[in-house]
Design an enzyme around this catalytic site. Sequence first.
Site, PDB file in Angstrom:
ATOM      1  N   GLU A 182       6.976   6.153   7.923  1.00  0.00           N
ATOM      2  CA  GLU A 182       6.218   7.190   7.203  1.00  0.00           C
ATOM      3  C   GLU A 182       5.970   8.246   7.868  1.00  0.00           C
ATOM      4  OE1 GLU A 182       3.407   4.869   3.943  1.00  0.00           O
ATOM      5  OE2 GLU A 182       3.424   3.847   6.030  1.00  0.00           O
TER       6      GLU A 182
ATOM      7  N   GLY B 274       5.012   2.158   9.223  1.00  0.00           N
ATOM      8  CA  GLY B 274       4.335   3.613   9.418  1.00  0.00           C
ATOM      9  C   GLY B 274       5.124   4.148  10.417  1.00  0.00           C
TER      10      GLY B 274
ATOM     11  N   GLU C 278       6.633  -3.266   4.122  1.00  0.00           N
ATOM     12  CA  GLU C 278       5.023  -3.890   3.724  1.00  0.00           C
ATOM     13  C   GLU C 278       4.997  -4.728   2.613  1.00  0.00           C
ATOM     14  OE1 GLU C 278       4.810   0.283   5.892  1.00  0.00           O
ATOM     15  OE2 GLU C 278       6.354  -0.848   4.486  1.00  0.00           O
TER      16      GLU C 278
ATOM     17  N   ALA D 291       2.569   0.077  12.206  1.00  0.00           N
ATOM     18  CA  ALA D 291       1.250  -0.314  12.268  1.00  0.00           C
ATOM     19  C   ALA D 291       0.995  -1.445  13.787  1.00  0.00           C
ATOM     20  CB  ALA D 291       0.571  -1.166  11.257  1.00  0.00           C
TER      21      ALA D 291
END
Length: 245
Positions: free
Chosen positions: A107, A104, A127, A59
Site C-alpha cells: 500500500e 501495508g 489482509e 503492519a
Amino acid sequence: IKINSKYIDNVTFIEMNNPPVNALSTCFLRDLSRALDKIPADAKVVVFKSLVKGFSAGADLKERAYMDDKSAIDTVSDIGELFQKIESISCPTIARIEGFALGGGLELALSCDFRFATNNSVLGLPETNLGIIPGAGGTQRLVRLIGLSKAKKWIFTAKRFDAVKALEDGVIDKLFNASEQMDDFIDKFASDIKCNSQSAVSLSKKAINYAYGNSLEEGLSFERKQYLKTLDNPDRLENLEKFKK
C-alpha cells in the site's frame, strides 16, 4: 535508525531501516512522517528504498496484537493519512522494491507514482486471509491502477505474486534482473524528469491525479486552472525568449 534521508542532485532518497522487515510500527510511521516533512522544496524526485531485507512486510502484527479496537482503528487511520501524504508529494515519487512488498508495504508503494522491482520480489495484499481488508488505501489505489477484476483477484485471493506477474498485471512499472540495473535505471529516469521545469511537472502531477474521481468536464476545467499558473513560470518565459532571437 528508522528513516535515513539523503539528498543528492535534487533527488531525495528516503531509506527505510526498521529491521528485520520494515514493519509499519507506530515509531516507524512517526519517523517516516517526519522525513516527509523534511523533503527539500527543490527536490524534483523522491525515491523510497529499503536498507533491510525486503521493501516492507506491512503492519507490525506483534504490536497490533496488543492493541484494543480503538488503538487499532487509530493506527490504520494514521497509516492511511501517511500514505495520502506520500501521494500528495508535489514531485514524482518512486518505490524501489527489492524483495517483498506485502500488505501495508505494498500500500505504501501504491501511494507512489512509480514502482520498480527486481525479479526476486514478491508482492501481495494478504489482509483477507487475516480477517481484515487492505485499509490504508489498498482497495482504492489498486483498482485505479490495474482495474476492477485484477484488483479483486489480488485482494480476494490474498495471494503473494511474483514480480513477473505483478508486472503483467500492471502493479509494477518495470522489472530488473539485479539491483544495480534498477539503480542505474532510476538514476536515468530521475535525470529525465529533473531536466524539465519543476513547477510544470508538479502542476502536471496535480492535474493527472485530479482525473481520478472527477468527470472529464471537471478535469478539463481543473487542468486549465493549472495551466494558467504556468503563464508566469520563469522557465516558460525564458524558453519563449529563445524564439525571439
